[in-house]
Design a protein around this motif. Sequence first.
Motif, PDB file in Angstrom:
ATOM      1  N   THR A  68       0.849  -1.200   0.000  1.00 38.04           N
ATOM      2  CA  THR A  68       0.000   0.000   0.000  1.00 38.04           C
ATOM      3  C   THR A  68       0.879   1.242   0.000  1.00 38.04           C
ATOM      4  O   THR A  68       1.985   1.232   0.556  1.00 38.04           O
ATOM      5  CB  THR A  68      -0.889   0.054   1.253  1.00 38.04           C
ATOM      6  OG1 THR A  68      -0.044   0.194   2.422  1.00 38.04           O
ATOM      7  CG2 THR A  68      -1.746  -1.205   1.383  1.00 38.04           C
ATOM      8  N   PRO A  69       0.400   2.336  -0.596  1.00 39.65           N
ATOM      9  CA  PRO A  69       1.183   3.584  -0.534  1.00 39.65           C
ATOM     10  C   PRO A  69       1.538   3.969   0.901  1.00 39.65           C
ATOM     11  O   PRO A  69       2.673   4.359   1.190  1.00 39.65           O
ATOM     12  CB  PRO A  69       0.259   4.607  -1.190  1.00 39.65           C
ATOM     13  CG  PRO A  69      -0.603   3.808  -2.124  1.00 39.65           C
ATOM     14  CD  PRO A  69      -0.812   2.490  -1.425  1.00 39.65           C
ATOM     15  N   GLU A  70       0.568   3.809   1.816  1.00 39.98           N
ATOM     16  CA  GLU A  70       0.807   4.202   3.206  1.00 39.98           C
ATOM     17  C   GLU A  70       1.936   3.374   3.820  1.00 39.98           C
ATOM     18  O   GLU A  70       2.806   3.895   4.525  1.00 39.98           O
ATOM     19  CB  GLU A  70      -0.472   4.024   4.046  1.00 39.98           C
ATOM     20  CG  GLU A  70      -1.671   4.809   3.566  1.00 39.98           C
ATOM     21  CD  GLU A  70      -2.339   4.201   2.327  1.00 39.98           C
ATOM     22  OE1 GLU A  70      -2.960   4.974   1.565  1.00 39.98           O
ATOM     23  OE2 GLU A  70      -2.221   2.975   2.113  1.00 39.98           O
ATOM     24  N   GLY A  71       1.908   2.069   3.556  1.00 43.82           N
ATOM     25  CA  GLY A  71       2.927   1.186   4.109  1.00 43.82           C
ATOM     26  C   GLY A  71       4.324   1.527   3.602  1.00 43.82           C
ATOM     27  O   GLY A  71       5.297   1.554   4.375  1.00 43.82           O
ATOM     28  N   TRP A  72       4.425   1.794   2.293  1.00 46.91           N
ATOM     29  CA  TRP A  72       5.734   2.131   1.725  1.00 46.91           C
ATOM     30  C   TRP A  72       6.246   3.476   2.227  1.00 46.91           C
ATOM     31  O   TRP A  72       7.440   3.639   2.504  1.00 46.91           O
ATOM     32  CB  TRP A  72       5.659   2.144   0.192  1.00 46.91           C
ATOM     33  CG  TRP A  72       5.537   0.787  -0.415  1.00 46.91           C
ATOM     34  CD1 TRP A  72       4.515   0.310  -1.177  1.00 46.91           C
ATOM     35  CD2 TRP A  72       6.489  -0.283  -0.313  1.00 46.91           C
ATOM     36  NE1 TRP A  72       4.761  -0.995  -1.560  1.00 46.91           N
ATOM     37  CE2 TRP A  72       5.964  -1.377  -1.038  1.00 46.91           C
ATOM     38  CE3 TRP A  72       7.722  -0.421   0.318  1.00 46.91           C
ATOM     39  CZ2 TRP A  72       6.640  -2.598  -1.150  1.00 46.91           C
ATOM     40  CZ3 TRP A  72       8.397  -1.632   0.219  1.00 46.91           C
ATOM     41  CH2 TRP A  72       7.853  -2.704  -0.508  1.00 46.91           C
ATOM     42  N   LEU A  73       5.359   4.454   2.344  1.00 49.67           N
ATOM     43  CA  LEU A  73       5.788   5.780   2.799  1.00 49.67           C
ATOM     44  C   LEU A  73       6.222   5.735   4.269  1.00 49.67           C
ATOM     45  O   LEU A  73       7.195   6.395   4.663  1.00 49.67           O
ATOM     46  CB  LEU A  73       4.670   6.804   2.592  1.00 49.67           C
ATOM     47  CG  LEU A  73       4.316   7.062   1.114  1.00 49.67           C
ATOM     48  CD1 LEU A  73       3.117   7.989   1.012  1.00 49.67           C
ATOM     49  CD2 LEU A  73       5.506   7.634   0.345  1.00 49.67           C
ATOM     50  N   ALA A  87       9.090   5.069  -4.631  1.00 53.11           N
ATOM     51  CA  ALA A  87       8.754   4.655  -6.000  1.00 53.11           C
ATOM     52  C   ALA A  87       7.719   3.532  -5.975  1.00 53.11           C
ATOM     53  O   ALA A  87       6.774   3.533  -6.777  1.00 53.11           O
ATOM     54  CB  ALA A  87      10.024   4.204  -6.730  1.00 53.11           C
ATOM     55  N   LEU A  88       7.866   2.608  -5.039  1.00 56.15           N
ATOM     56  CA  LEU A  88       6.884   1.511  -4.928  1.00 56.15           C
ATOM     57  C   LEU A  88       5.525   2.026  -4.450  1.00 56.15           C
ATOM     58  O   LEU A  88       4.487   1.500  -4.853  1.00 56.15           O
ATOM     59  CB  LEU A  88       7.411   0.436  -3.970  1.00 56.15           C
ATOM     60  CG  LEU A  88       8.440  -0.519  -4.590  1.00 56.15           C
ATOM     61  CD1 LEU A  88       9.188  -1.284  -3.503  1.00 56.15           C
ATOM     62  CD2 LEU A  88       7.755  -1.487  -5.559  1.00 56.15           C
ATOM     63  N   ALA A  89       5.527   3.051  -3.625  1.00 59.40           N
ATOM     64  CA  ALA A  89       4.262   3.628  -3.150  1.00 59.40           C
ATOM     65  C   ALA A  89       3.424   4.140  -4.317  1.00 59.40           C
ATOM     66  O   ALA A  89       2.189   4.064  -4.296  1.00 59.40           O
ATOM     67  CB  ALA A  89       4.542   4.765  -2.161  1.00 59.40           C
ATOM     68  N   ALA A  90       4.101   4.645  -5.339  1.00 55.76           N
ATOM     69  CA  ALA A  90       3.399   5.250  -6.488  1.00 55.76           C
ATOM     70  C   ALA A  90       3.177   4.254  -7.628  1.00 55.76           C
ATOM     71  O   ALA A  90       2.548   4.606  -8.629  1.00 55.76           O
ATOM     72  CB  ALA A  90       4.199   6.444  -7.003  1.00 55.76           C
ATOM     73  N   PHE A  91       3.664   3.024  -7.478  1.00 48.12           N
ATOM     74  CA  PHE A  91       3.653   2.063  -8.585  1.00 48.12           C
ATOM     75  C   PHE A  91       2.316   1.327  -8.663  1.00 48.12           C
ATOM     76  O   PHE A  91       1.894   0.677  -7.704  1.00 48.12           O
ATOM     77  CB  PHE A  91       4.792   1.064  -8.407  1.00 48.12           C
ATOM     78  CG  PHE A  91       4.813  -0.044  -9.419  1.00 48.12           C
ATOM     79  CD1 PHE A  91       5.180   0.207 -10.733  1.00 48.12           C
ATOM     80  CD2 PHE A  91       4.452  -1.343  -9.072  1.00 48.12           C
ATOM     81  CE1 PHE A  91       5.192  -0.804 -11.678  1.00 48.12           C
ATOM     82  CE2 PHE A  91       4.467  -2.361 -10.010  1.00 48.12           C
ATOM     83  CZ  PHE A  91       4.843  -2.094 -11.313  1.00 48.12           C
TER      84      PHE A  91
END
Length: 267
Positions: free
Chosen positions: A126-131, A187-191
């Motif tokens: 998830t974006p939240e998790g990556w950020l 980058a993974l958050a936005a992928f």
Amino acid sequence: MAKPIVKAVLLSPQREPGSKPLLVVGPSLGTSTVLWTETAALLGDEYDVIGWDLPGHGMSPTATEGFDVAELADAVVDLVDSVSPGVRFHYAGVSLGGATGLQLGIKHGDRLRSLSVQCTGAKLGTPEGWLERAETVRSLGTPVMIQGSAERWFAAGFMDRRPDVSSRLLHALRDADRFGYAFCCEALAAFDVREQLGSITVPTQAIAGVEDSVAPPSFAEEVVAGIKAGGTFAVAEALDGVAHLAPAEAPDVVAGLMRNFMKENGL
């Protein structure tokens, strides 16, 4: 955003460039080209194998500003062109390296001969998790990730069976630059390329580990279904007793699947 710079390591025997087809292999977040050492050795008689490192990992310089996965794909093409300008190549990548492979297929399909995406998906986490992870690693450094990564990366019993391989990979994580790692997380958050899979026109195999909690076999099946919807040949393989780092956990099996796929497609 600025296109990052990635560096390569030759993983097959030194010989006249271009005498064998080129295979480029990509890493998982926190690893380096050591992820591919054994699998590359098994393929190195038939292919020139070069591995690339993520920004701030292994041989690659760290990034000073953010980038997205599409820009990582651009950086891989630049890397290939610095070795063999304009050459078409086979590509295989794990997790973030696999996500980069999907972006290569979407954006640079004319350069690819085949695509093997491993332990990955068209969207990861998830974006939240990556950020949140990016913020943690920026503050505390990559060693804070070692315990959790060891649990995610390897199936039960692997670290006891192959302490040499698991320790090399965990050392790569410890040595990774915190800022480069954090930019990769962002980058993974936005992928998310789920809507673009149908634009991939190169034969693709998606390999998954049955024990992978990060990118389970359902993710590979989603990738294959999306690519097939666009009319391209794609196949999914699920490996028993394998978690998130298939080329390190099952090099013989992964090398065999890759070799067969490339040969069967006249590649």
